[in-house]
Scaffold this motif. Sequence first.
Motif, PDB file in Angstrom:
ATOM      1  N   GLY A  86      22.324  41.951  37.245  1.00 44.71           N
ATOM      2  CA  GLY A  86      21.870  41.865  35.856  1.00 44.71           C
ATOM      3  C   GLY A  86      22.841  42.519  34.882  1.00 44.71           C
ATOM      4  N   GLY A  87      22.943  41.926  33.702  1.00 44.35           N
ATOM      5  CA  GLY A  87      23.755  42.502  32.644  1.00 44.35           C
ATOM      6  C   GLY A  87      25.248  42.298  32.805  1.00 44.35           C
ATOM      7  N   ALA A  88      25.678  41.464  33.756  1.00 42.17           N
ATOM      8  CA  ALA A  88      27.112  41.247  33.981  1.00 42.17           C
ATOM      9  C   ALA A  88      27.371  39.763  34.244  1.00 42.17           C
ATOM     10  CB  ALA A  88      27.588  42.062  35.175  1.00 42.17           C
ATOM     11  N   GLN A  89      28.461  39.258  33.690  1.00 40.93           N
ATOM     12  CA  GLN A  89      28.863  37.884  33.937  1.00 40.93           C
ATOM     13  C   GLN A  89      30.379  37.785  33.867  1.00 40.93           C
ATOM     14  OE1 GLN A  89      27.075  35.592  30.777  1.00 40.93           O
ATOM     15  NE2 GLN A  89      28.709  36.056  29.343  1.00 40.93           N
ATOM     16  N   PRO A 102      24.669  39.998  28.148  1.00 42.50           N
ATOM     17  CA  PRO A 102      25.384  40.532  29.310  1.00 42.50           C
ATOM     18  C   PRO A 102      26.834  40.885  28.958  1.00 42.50           C
ATOM     19  CG  PRO A 102      25.063  38.163  29.529  1.00 42.50           C
ATOM     20  CD  PRO A 102      24.322  38.587  28.314  1.00 42.50           C
ATOM     21  N   THR A 103      27.370  41.847  29.669  1.00 43.16           N
ATOM     22  CA  THR A 103      28.770  42.212  29.506  1.00 43.16           C
ATOM     23  C   THR A 103      29.619  41.207  30.270  1.00 43.16           C
ATOM     24  OG1 THR A 103      28.150  44.539  29.377  1.00 43.16           O
ATOM     25  CG2 THR A 103      30.467  44.063  29.823  1.00 43.16           C
ATOM     26  N   THR A 104      30.671  40.705  29.627  1.00 45.53           N
ATOM     27  CA  THR A 104      31.525  39.697  30.234  1.00 45.53           C
ATOM     28  C   THR A 104      32.782  40.354  30.801  1.00 45.53           C
ATOM     29  OG1 THR A 104      30.701  38.018  28.715  1.00 45.53           O
ATOM     30  CG2 THR A 104      32.805  37.554  29.804  1.00 45.53           C
ATOM     31  N   PHE A 105      33.108  39.993  32.040  1.00 42.82           N
ATOM     32  CA  PHE A 105      34.276  40.546  32.728  1.00 42.82           C
ATOM     33  C   PHE A 105      35.249  39.418  33.064  1.00 42.82           C
ATOM     34  CE2 PHE A 105      30.818  43.476  33.553  1.00 42.82           C
ATOM     35  CZ  PHE A 105      31.401  44.697  33.247  1.00 42.82           C
ATOM     36  N   ASP A 106      36.520  39.748  33.135  1.00 42.69           N
ATOM     37  CA  ASP A 106      37.555  38.789  33.470  1.00 42.69           C
ATOM     38  C   ASP A 106      38.223  39.219  34.767  1.00 42.69           C
ATOM     39  OD1 ASP A 106      40.117  37.192  31.381  1.00 42.69           O
ATOM     40  OD2 ASP A 106      39.244  36.608  33.298  1.00 42.69           O
ATOM     41  N   LEU A 107      38.989  38.323  35.348  1.00 42.62           N
ATOM     42  CA  LEU A 107      39.792  38.619  36.529  1.00 42.62           C
ATOM     43  C   LEU A 107      41.256  38.640  36.116  1.00 42.62           C
ATOM     44  CD1 LEU A 107      37.917  36.236  38.978  1.00 42.62           C
ATOM     45  CD2 LEU A 107      37.835  38.736  38.994  1.00 42.62           C
ATOM     46  N   SER A 108      42.079  39.329  36.870  1.00 39.58           N
ATOM     47  CA  SER A 108      43.491  39.429  36.512  1.00 39.58           C
ATOM     48  C   SER A 108      44.353  38.659  37.510  1.00 39.58           C
ATOM     49  CB  SER A 108      43.923  40.898  36.468  1.00 39.58           C
ATOM     50  OG  SER A 108      43.712  41.510  37.720  1.00 39.58           O
ATOM     51  N   ALA A 109      45.590  38.397  37.085  1.00 38.75           N
ATOM     52  CA  ALA A 109      46.578  37.750  37.951  1.00 38.75           C
ATOM     53  C   ALA A 109      47.647  38.783  38.269  1.00 38.75           C
ATOM     54  CB  ALA A 109      47.201  36.549  37.253  1.00 38.75           C
ATOM     55  N   PRO A 110      47.765  39.228  39.523  1.00 36.48           N
ATOM     56  CA  PRO A 110      48.749  40.257  39.861  1.00 36.48           C
ATOM     57  C   PRO A 110      50.176  39.799  39.582  1.00 36.48           C
ATOM     58  CG  PRO A 110      47.738  39.355  41.842  1.00 36.48           C
ATOM     59  CD  PRO A 110      47.004  38.773  40.688  1.00 36.48           C
ATOM     60  N   SER A 111      51.009  40.765  39.210  1.00 34.17           N
ATOM     61  CA  SER A 111      52.395  40.418  38.885  1.00 34.17           C
ATOM     62  C   SER A 111      53.404  41.395  39.472  1.00 34.17           C
ATOM     63  CB  SER A 111      52.572  40.373  37.362  1.00 34.17           C
ATOM     64  OG  SER A 111      52.243  41.625  36.788  1.00 34.17           O
ATOM     65  N   ASP A 168      28.960  31.634  36.543  1.00 31.38           N
ATOM     66  CA  ASP A 168      29.645  32.775  35.934  1.00 31.38           C
ATOM     67  C   ASP A 168      28.920  34.089  36.241  1.00 31.38           C
ATOM     68  OD1 ASP A 168      27.373  32.538  34.374  1.00 31.38           O
ATOM     69  OD2 ASP A 168      28.428  32.520  32.458  1.00 31.38           O
ATOM     70  N   ARG A 169      27.993  34.068  37.180  1.00 27.72           N
ATOM     71  CA  ARG A 169      27.193  35.252  37.489  1.00 27.72           C
ATOM     72  C   ARG A 169      27.813  36.071  38.609  1.00 27.72           C
ATOM     73  NH1 ARG A 169      21.925  34.762  35.655  1.00 27.72           N
ATOM     74  NH2 ARG A 169      21.979  37.019  35.909  1.00 27.72           N
ATOM     75  N   MET A 170      27.629  37.384  38.551  1.00 27.60           N
ATOM     76  CA  MET A 170      28.092  38.275  39.605  1.00 27.60           C
ATOM     77  C   MET A 170      27.008  38.329  40.679  1.00 27.60           C
ATOM     78  SD  MET A 170      30.008  41.765  38.545  1.00 27.60           S
ATOM     79  CE  MET A 170      30.849  41.167  37.091  1.00 27.60           C
ATOM     80  N   ILE A 171      27.407  38.210  41.931  1.00 22.01           N
ATOM     81  CA  ILE A 171      26.434  38.066  43.012  1.00 22.01           C
ATOM     82  C   ILE A 171      26.461  39.271  43.942  1.00 22.01           C
ATOM     83  CG2 ILE A 171      25.871  36.691  45.063  1.00 22.01           C
ATOM     84  CD1 ILE A 171      26.683  34.254  43.512  1.00 22.01           C
ATOM     85  N   VAL A 172      25.266  39.681  44.355  1.00 24.28           N
ATOM     86  CA  VAL A 172      25.085  40.761  45.340  1.00 24.28           C
ATOM     87  C   VAL A 172      24.371  40.172  46.544  1.00 24.28           C
ATOM     88  CG1 VAL A 172      24.022  43.002  45.800  1.00 24.28           C
ATOM     89  CG2 VAL A 172      24.933  42.507  43.516  1.00 24.28           C
ATOM     90  N   ASP A 205      26.401  48.656  39.546  1.00 28.65           N
ATOM     91  CA  ASP A 205      27.209  48.887  38.346  1.00 28.65           C
ATOM     92  C   ASP A 205      28.110  47.674  38.099  1.00 28.65           C
ATOM     93  OD1 ASP A 205      29.153  49.632  36.515  1.00 28.65           O
ATOM     94  OD2 ASP A 205      29.385  51.650  37.296  1.00 28.65           O
ATOM     95  N   GLY A 206      27.850  46.945  37.011  1.00 24.19           N
ATOM     96  CA  GLY A 206      28.612  45.735  36.717  1.00 24.19           C
ATOM     97  C   GLY A 206      30.098  45.989  36.567  1.00 24.19           C
ATOM     98  N   GLY A 207      30.469  47.066  35.878  1.00 25.88           N
ATOM     99  CA  GLY A 207      31.877  47.378  35.675  1.00 25.88           C
ATOM    100  C   GLY A 207      32.589  47.694  36.979  1.00 25.88           C
ATOM    101  N   ALA A 208      31.973  48.516  37.816  1.00 27.27           N
ATOM    102  CA  ALA A 208      32.571  48.881  39.102  1.00 27.27           C
ATOM    103  C   ALA A 208      32.646  47.667  40.019  1.00 27.27           C
ATOM    104  CB  ALA A 208      31.766  49.994  39.769  1.00 27.27           C
ATOM    105  N   ALA A 209      31.605  46.832  39.993  1.00 24.18           N
ATOM    106  CA  ALA A 209      31.598  45.619  40.824  1.00 24.18           C
ATOM    107  C   ALA A 209      32.712  44.672  40.390  1.00 24.18           C
ATOM    108  CB  ALA A 209      30.233  44.929  40.734  1.00 24.18           C
ATOM    109  N   ALA A 210      32.879  44.491  39.084  1.00 25.91           N
ATOM    110  CA  ALA A 210      33.921  43.592  38.577  1.00 25.91           C
ATOM    111  C   ALA A 210      35.303  44.099  38.953  1.00 25.91           C
ATOM    112  CB  ALA A 210      33.807  43.455  37.052  1.00 25.91           C
TER     113      ALA A 210
END
Length: 195
Positions: free
Chosen positions: A79-82, A29-38, A64-68, A169-174
């Motif tokens: 699927g394919g995103a975490q 799966p493709t791994t995505f991170d979250l950001s901290a606004p600054s 660590d799973r993305m939920i719909v 779309d995992g990227g768009a969802a993240a």
Amino acid sequence: MSKLPALRLPLVALAVSLALAGCGGGAAPTTFDLSAPSDFGRVGGSRATLIVAEPTTVQALDSDRMIVRDGSGSLSFLGGAQWADRVPRLVQTRLIQTFENGSRIGSVSRPGERIVPDLQLNTDIRSFNIDAPSGQAVVEITAKLVGDRNGKIQRAKLFSARVPSVAGDGGAAAQALDRALSQVMIEIVRWAGRG
């Protein structure tokens, strides 16, 4: 008696082939991170020392799973995103960094870092998912500021944000969940940083 070993061999072969199919069958799966606004300014703020506890949440979001969420309320994994870590742990880390980036509090850390806090921020993640019917990323977090010395809740509030997304779309969802979480974290930091 002679039939038992004959049955055991096909079962072992089936278990081994299923295990091998699971190991090499799908792409990682493709791994995505979250950001901290600054980029939300350094306006005023408290000089309090703050502890940010790890958020609580329901079991489905404590991963660590993305939920719909579909129209019936059923939850499924995208699927394919975490995520890079469990959602509560990742949200806690990015929330601490958002406080640091905004310079709106005296000092901030997580429990166990040997500081004597004035306040503790307790949060609960109510929603952190893609809502399929509306095509939106939904983030809802309740926050409570607790006086660490007396244990009384000083303030409490629900924070929420919705950002357009694409459910499949995992990227768009993240990206959409990251933007929604950033909005919520900025609001929490401003709210908690009031004197």
